[in-house]
Structure formats: C-alpha cells, structure tokens
Design a protein around this motif. Structure first.
Motif, PDB file in Angstrom:
ATOM      1  N   PRO A  47       0.791  -1.238   0.000  1.00  0.00           N
ATOM      2  CA  PRO A  47       0.000   0.000   0.000  1.00  0.00           C
ATOM      3  C   PRO A  47       0.823   1.287   0.000  1.00  0.00           C
ATOM      4  N   SER A  48       1.915   1.345   0.734  1.00  0.00           N
ATOM      5  CA  SER A  48       2.697   2.594   0.763  1.00  0.00           C
ATOM      6  C   SER A  48       3.321   2.883  -0.598  1.00  0.00           C
ATOM      7  N   TRP A  49       3.777   1.834  -1.281  1.00  0.00           N
ATOM      8  CA  TRP A  49       4.330   2.034  -2.627  1.00  0.00           C
ATOM      9  C   TRP A  49       3.219   2.382  -3.623  1.00  0.00           C
ATOM     10  N   ARG A  50       2.081   1.717  -3.491  1.00  0.00           N
ATOM     11  CA  ARG A  50       0.956   2.015  -4.385  1.00  0.00           C
ATOM     12  C   ARG A  50       0.556   3.476  -4.248  1.00  0.00           C
ATOM     13  N   GLN A  51       0.511   3.976  -3.014  1.00  0.00           N
ATOM     14  CA  GLN A  51       0.168   5.384  -2.800  1.00  0.00           C
ATOM     15  C   GLN A  51       1.242   6.299  -3.368  1.00  0.00           C
ATOM     16  N   ALA A  52       2.508   5.926  -3.217  1.00  0.00           N
ATOM     17  CA  ALA A  52       3.601   6.732  -3.784  1.00  0.00           C
ATOM     18  C   ALA A  52       3.479   6.805  -5.301  1.00  0.00           C
ATOM     19  N   ILE A  53       3.088   5.708  -5.926  1.00  0.00           N
ATOM     20  CA  ILE A  53       2.891   5.686  -7.378  1.00  0.00           C
ATOM     21  C   ILE A  53       1.761   6.633  -7.764  1.00  0.00           C
ATOM     22  N   LEU A  54       0.650   6.550  -7.049  1.00  0.00           N
ATOM     23  CA  LEU A  54      -0.499   7.413  -7.354  1.00  0.00           C
ATOM     24  C   LEU A  54      -0.173   8.879  -7.096  1.00  0.00           C
ATOM     25  N   ASP A  55       0.519   9.172  -6.004  1.00  0.00           N
ATOM     26  CA  ASP A  55       0.895  10.556  -5.705  1.00  0.00           C
ATOM     27  C   ASP A  55       1.842  11.110  -6.765  1.00  0.00           C
ATOM     28  N   THR A  56       2.786  10.292  -7.194  1.00  0.00           N
ATOM     29  CA  THR A  56       3.737  10.734  -8.221  1.00  0.00           C
ATOM     30  C   THR A  56       3.025  10.940  -9.549  1.00  0.00           C
ATOM     31  N   SER A  57       2.094  10.064  -9.863  1.00  0.00           N
ATOM     32  CA  SER A  57       1.300  10.219 -11.083  1.00  0.00           C
ATOM     33  C   SER A  57       0.566  11.554 -11.070  1.00  0.00           C
ATOM     34  N   ARG A  62      -1.482  16.180 -13.335  1.00  0.00           N
ATOM     35  CA  ARG A  62      -2.658  16.376 -12.480  1.00  0.00           C
ATOM     36  C   ARG A  62      -3.917  15.848 -13.167  1.00  0.00           C
ATOM     37  N   GLY A  63      -4.633  14.995 -12.427  1.00  0.00           N
ATOM     38  CA  GLY A  63      -5.897  14.464 -12.931  1.00  0.00           C
ATOM     39  C   GLY A  63      -5.753  13.231 -13.814  1.00  0.00           C
ATOM     40  N   TYR A  64      -4.526  12.767 -14.030  1.00  0.00           N
ATOM     41  CA  TYR A  64      -4.335  11.585 -14.883  1.00  0.00           C
ATOM     42  C   TYR A  64      -4.962  10.373 -14.197  1.00  0.00           C
ATOM     43  N   PRO A  65      -5.867   9.681 -14.881  1.00  0.00           N
ATOM     44  CA  PRO A  65      -6.591   8.561 -14.262  1.00  0.00           C
ATOM     45  C   PRO A  65      -5.796   7.244 -14.314  1.00  0.00           C
ATOM     46  N   LEU A  66      -4.692   7.179 -13.593  1.00  0.00           N
ATOM     47  CA  LEU A  66      -3.796   6.027 -13.693  1.00  0.00           C
ATOM     48  C   LEU A  66      -4.506   4.712 -13.388  1.00  0.00           C
ATOM     49  N   GLU A  67      -5.221   4.657 -12.280  1.00  0.00           N
ATOM     50  CA  GLU A  67      -5.893   3.398 -11.937  1.00  0.00           C
ATOM     51  C   GLU A  67      -6.911   2.994 -13.001  1.00  0.00           C
ATOM     52  N   GLN A  68      -7.607   3.953 -13.571  1.00  0.00           N
ATOM     53  CA  GLN A  68      -8.568   3.633 -14.633  1.00  0.00           C
ATOM     54  C   GLN A  68      -7.843   3.115 -15.873  1.00  0.00           C
ATOM     55  N   LYS A  69      -6.706   3.713 -16.196  1.00  0.00           N
ATOM     56  CA  LYS A  69      -5.917   3.249 -17.344  1.00  0.00           C
ATOM     57  C   LYS A  69      -5.451   1.808 -17.125  1.00  0.00           C
ATOM     58  N   LEU A  70      -5.043   1.487 -15.897  1.00  0.00           N
ATOM     59  CA  LEU A  70      -4.615   0.119 -15.603  1.00  0.00           C
ATOM     60  C   LEU A  70      -5.774  -0.857 -15.763  1.00  0.00           C
ATOM     61  N   LYS A  71      -6.980  -0.428 -15.446  1.00  0.00           N
ATOM     62  CA  LYS A  71      -8.160  -1.269 -15.679  1.00  0.00           C
ATOM     63  C   LYS A  71      -8.452  -1.378 -17.171  1.00  0.00           C
ATOM     64  N   ASP A  72      -8.394  -0.228 -17.861  1.00  0.00           N
ATOM     65  CA  ASP A  72      -8.691  -0.218 -19.300  1.00  0.00           C
ATOM     66  C   ASP A  72      -7.748  -1.125 -20.085  1.00  0.00           C
ATOM     67  N   GLU A 101       4.253   5.254 -21.124  1.00  0.00           N
ATOM     68  CA  GLU A 101       5.242   6.321 -20.956  1.00  0.00           C
ATOM     69  C   GLU A 101       5.033   7.038 -19.625  1.00  0.00           C
ATOM     70  N   HIS A 102       3.790   7.277 -19.269  1.00  0.00           N
ATOM     71  CA  HIS A 102       3.487   7.927 -17.991  1.00  0.00           C
ATOM     72  C   HIS A 102       3.984   7.059 -16.837  1.00  0.00           C
ATOM     73  N   PHE A 103       3.736   5.754 -16.908  1.00  0.00           N
ATOM     74  CA  PHE A 103       4.171   4.862 -15.846  1.00  0.00           C
ATOM     75  C   PHE A 103       5.702   4.808 -15.771  1.00  0.00           C
ATOM     76  N   GLU A 104       6.357   4.873 -16.912  1.00  0.00           N
ATOM     77  CA  GLU A 104       7.828   4.911 -16.919  1.00  0.00           C
ATOM     78  C   GLU A 104       8.329   6.166 -16.201  1.00  0.00           C
TER      79      GLU A 104
END
Length: 114
Positions: A47-57, A62-72, A101-104
């Motif tokens: 969870p702490s790393w997952r939150q760090a990923i989301l915060d960095t995203s 700003r507003g990039y729907p990373l979790e939705q993209k991972l689902k898509d 590219e965003h995840f990289e």
C-alpha cells in the motif's frame, strides 16, 4: 507497464549454495508475481508504494486517471499477443503507449537518488 508494476513486486529468491575461495555462491535470482492483468498486479503492490505511485502520477500529470488506465489496459498483453486468436483485441489503441510512458516517468521519479 506489466514489467514496471512487477518491479514493485519483485523479491530476492536467491539461495546460498556454497563458499568457494572465500566467495559466497548463490543460486536463483528474483521472484516476481505471475499474471498479466495490470489492475490485479497493481493491487498486490504494498500500500505505501501504491500510494507513492499514485501521488507521483498526480504530481506529474494532475488528474491523470492512472488506476482507470490500468483497468482499461489490464488484459492488453494477454489479449494482444496473438492477433489470430479468438478474443484478441484486434487493433491496439495507441493510448496504451501514452499510459506506458506515464508509468515509466513515475518509476523514474521513484528511483532512489544516489
């Protein structure tokens, strides 16, 4: 993206074998989670790393729907490997490359500073 996510799930799987001329010899390497579905793999990250990923995203875009993209794109690798198979996605959406590219960029930002 799958490899980026799995890098957060990797664990040392080496085993001590013997000592030869004062050097410890190990067998094995890195163990990682199995599977290809991005959203399921992402949920397995600590969870702490997952939150760090989301915060960095959010900080990077700003507003990039990373979790939705991972689902898509969850099953893109699995469903795009062989275009001739039943159930294949057929045509790859190029937006998946933007998400990769965003995840990289996120992973680069989270690298330890030496």
């Amino acid at each position: 993206m799958e490899l980026f996510i799995k890098s957060f799930l990797a664990k040392d799987d080496s085993r001590f074998m013997t000592t030869l001329n004062g050097v410890d010899i190990f067998n094995g390497a890195v163990a990682a989670e199995h599977g290809h579905f991005l959203d399921k793999l992402f949920k397995k990250i600590e969870p702490s790393w997952r939150q760090a990923i989301l915060d960095t995203s959010e900080r990077l875009n700003r507003g990039y729907p990373l979790e939705q993209k991972l689902k898509d794109y969850a099953g893109y690798f699995f469903n795009a490997r062989y275009g001739y198979e039943a159930g294949s996605i057929g045509v790859m959406r190029m937006e998946v490359l933007d998400a990769a590219e965003h995840f990289e960029r996120i992973c680069t930002e989270l690298l330890p500073k030496v």
